[in-house]
Scaffold this motif. Sequence first.
Motif, mmCIF file in Angstrom:
data_model
loop_
_atom_site.group_PDB
_atom_site.id
_atom_site.type_symbol
_atom_site.label_atom_id
_atom_site.label_comp_id
_atom_site.label_asym_id
_atom_site.label_seq_id
_atom_site.Cartn_x
_atom_site.Cartn_y
_atom_site.Cartn_z
ATOM 1 N N GLY A 187 28.039 58.309 45.386
ATOM 2 C CA GLY A 187 28.915 58.115 46.540
ATOM 3 C C GLY A 187 29.089 56.650 46.902
ATOM 4 O O GLY A 187 29.701 56.328 47.916
ATOM 5 N N THR A 188 28.542 55.755 46.060
ATOM 6 C CA THR A 188 28.720 54.326 46.328
ATOM 7 C C THR A 188 29.998 53.839 45.662
ATOM 8 O O THR A 188 30.266 54.149 44.503
ATOM 9 C CB THR A 188 27.529 53.515 45.769
ATOM 10 N N LEU A 189 30.760 53.090 46.413
ATOM 11 C CA LEU A 189 31.940 52.416 45.864
ATOM 12 C C LEU A 189 31.594 50.943 45.708
ATOM 13 O O LEU A 189 31.126 50.317 46.661
ATOM 14 C CB LEU A 189 33.136 52.582 46.813
ATOM 15 N N VAL A 190 31.781 50.395 44.512
ATOM 16 C CA VAL A 190 31.518 48.968 44.294
ATOM 17 C C VAL A 190 32.861 48.260 44.169
ATOM 18 O O VAL A 190 33.697 48.627 43.331
ATOM 19 C CB VAL A 190 30.629 48.740 43.060
ATOM 20 N N VAL A 191 33.067 47.279 45.032
ATOM 21 C CA VAL A 191 34.352 46.580 45.112
ATOM 22 C C VAL A 191 34.196 45.150 44.593
ATOM 23 O O VAL A 191 33.427 44.361 45.159
ATOM 24 C CB VAL A 191 34.872 46.532 46.568
ATOM 25 N N GLY A 192 34.886 44.825 43.528
ATOM 26 C CA GLY A 192 34.914 43.446 43.024
ATOM 27 C C GLY A 192 36.092 42.728 43.653
ATOM 28 O O GLY A 192 37.232 43.173 43.514
ATOM 29 N N THR A 237 34.363 52.119 40.865
ATOM 30 C CA THR A 237 34.659 50.699 41.081
ATOM 31 C C THR A 237 36.105 50.507 41.529
ATOM 32 O O THR A 237 36.999 51.254 41.134
ATOM 33 C CB THR A 237 34.411 49.867 39.808
ATOM 34 N N LEU A 238 36.273 49.482 42.346
ATOM 35 C CA LEU A 238 37.600 49.085 42.830
ATOM 36 C C LEU A 238 37.721 47.579 42.656
ATOM 37 O O LEU A 238 36.801 46.836 43.013
ATOM 38 C CB LEU A 238 37.734 49.452 44.320
ATOM 39 N N ALA A 239 38.825 47.129 42.086
ATOM 40 C CA ALA A 239 39.096 45.694 41.991
ATOM 41 C C ALA A 239 40.128 45.321 43.040
ATOM 42 O O ALA A 239 41.161 45.992 43.163
ATOM 43 C CB ALA A 239 39.617 45.334 40.601
ATOM 44 N N VAL A 240 39.840 44.264 43.801
ATOM 45 C CA VAL A 240 40.820 43.693 44.724
ATOM 46 C C VAL A 240 41.169 42.331 44.134
ATOM 47 O O VAL A 240 40.362 41.400 44.176
ATOM 48 C CB VAL A 240 40.248 43.578 46.152
ATOM 49 N N THR A 241 42.326 42.238 43.517
ATOM 50 C CA THR A 241 42.629 41.063 42.707
ATOM 51 C C THR A 241 44.088 40.643 42.866
ATOM 52 O O THR A 241 44.923 41.401 43.375
ATOM 53 C CB THR A 241 42.297 41.332 41.218
ATOM 54 N N ASN A 242 44.377 39.429 42.410
ATOM 55 C CA ASN A 242 45.738 38.902 42.511
ATOM 56 C C ASN A 242 46.495 39.053 41.193
ATOM 57 O O ASN A 242 47.716 39.095 41.186
ATOM 58 C CB ASN A 242 45.678 37.412 42.901
ATOM 59 N N VAL A 243 45.742 39.097 40.085
ATOM 60 C CA VAL A 243 46.395 38.961 38.780
ATOM 61 C C VAL A 243 46.581 40.331 38.113
ATOM 62 O O VAL A 243 45.609 41.008 37.771
ATOM 63 C CB VAL A 243 45.616 37.985 37.871
ATOM 64 N N VAL A 244 47.838 40.691 37.962
ATOM 65 C CA VAL A 244 48.195 41.975 37.347
ATOM 66 C C VAL A 244 47.753 41.965 35.888
ATOM 67 O O VAL A 244 47.980 41.002 35.165
ATOM 68 C CB VAL A 244 49.728 42.196 37.449
ATOM 69 N N GLY A 245 47.069 43.018 35.492
ATOM 70 C CA GLY A 245 46.636 43.126 34.101
ATOM 71 C C GLY A 245 45.401 42.308 33.774
ATOM 72 O O GLY A 245 45.014 42.203 32.612
ATOM 73 N N SER A 246 44.753 41.732 34.782
ATOM 74 C CA SER A 246 43.528 40.952 34.541
ATOM 75 C C SER A 246 42.396 41.885 34.099
ATOM 76 O O SER A 246 42.510 43.111 34.195
ATOM 77 C CB SER A 246 43.124 40.213 35.817
ATOM 78 N N SER A 247 41.295 41.301 33.630
ATOM 79 C CA SER A 247 40.163 42.126 33.175
ATOM 80 C C SER A 247 39.687 43.051 34.285
ATOM 81 O O SER A 247 39.419 44.232 34.045
ATOM 82 C CB SER A 247 39.005 41.226 32.728
#
Length: 353
Positions: free
Chosen positions: A93-98, A122-132
Amino acid sequence: GKSGYDHYMLKEIHEQPAAIRGCLRERVEELTGSIELPELTALARPARVQFVACGTSYHAALYGAQLLRDHGIAAQAFLASEYGADRVPVPAGTLVVGVTQSGETADTMRALREAAATGATTLAVTNVVGSSAAREADHVVYIRAGPEIGVAATKTFASQQVALAMVARVLAGSETQSAVESLRAIPDGIQQVLDESLAREVAETYLGAEAYFFIGRGLDAPVAREGALKMKEITYKHAEGFAAGELKHGPLALVTEETPVFATITGDDDAVAKTLGNVREVRARNAPVIAVTDRPETAGADATHVLPVPPLGRELTPVLANVQLQLVSYWSANLLGRSIDKPRNLAKSVTVE
Ligand code: F6R
């Protein structure tokens, strides 16, 4: 190009109203007070959230974690490079947000991969579309700030704060009309800050200082850290940013009439009163105090200078306060003739651990 600005950093500071509009586009509905993040619909309300990030993105993560806690979800922010050592167990139930502008930072990617290996979502909060980060995480929320050329993160930090403010409310199911109204008011609020030239005057006044302190409490504490990071990155001057309450536990020993203290003072009455107590402590040592505040008459009364910001409520006024600090750092570095867009020793994206 730089569209007539001397530096990309100044251009990107001025792009913040547009960047925030981009971040909010089709995501906030004023009439119903709803926040739409279809990226998160498949996600159940997490039992707890762990953020992993570096540098400026870590400061956004500290802000996001505090907002989640305010809305009733257990959340902590970790430095990605320390995540192995610091990580508390990651129960189901843990969400890890990068949180990562570039989506390529090695420390953050390693932390996300480690979390995924333990079975966390996991959830990524990022600016770059298609980034790793965008490709590897289970879910992605784009901050939509547009490309950032200056090594010092500015508009992407504001966009991270706004994206995380939305994510917090969606995960907690606490969307309200007034929250949406405040989000929509951010671009104009930033514009008001940008239209003034007070930050430049402050930069000029304290250009000779060898060290700068930044303090703030609650949601202003990440702003204090970010203010100091920006100052040291581009001026090469010593700067420290920390929670205001820590002042008397050590740093106060360094405070003299030569150390300007930037105090970000927003939030509820109780927090403001406590930070004003800290302001009086440093004023008693004759240190100049620059108050960054949405209540200039009261919170600015004991300060040497006041950098006002429009009031946008407890959660979002810190976003505006940070813009004042960006401008002070920018003008300090400019007047010192520094290499603002490419500070020595730094790279835009750090792809080694
Ligand atoms: C500071 C700065 C860095 C980055 C850090 C993380 O102005 O830009 O501290 O925030 O290197 O980078 P991202 O967000 O790409 O993971």
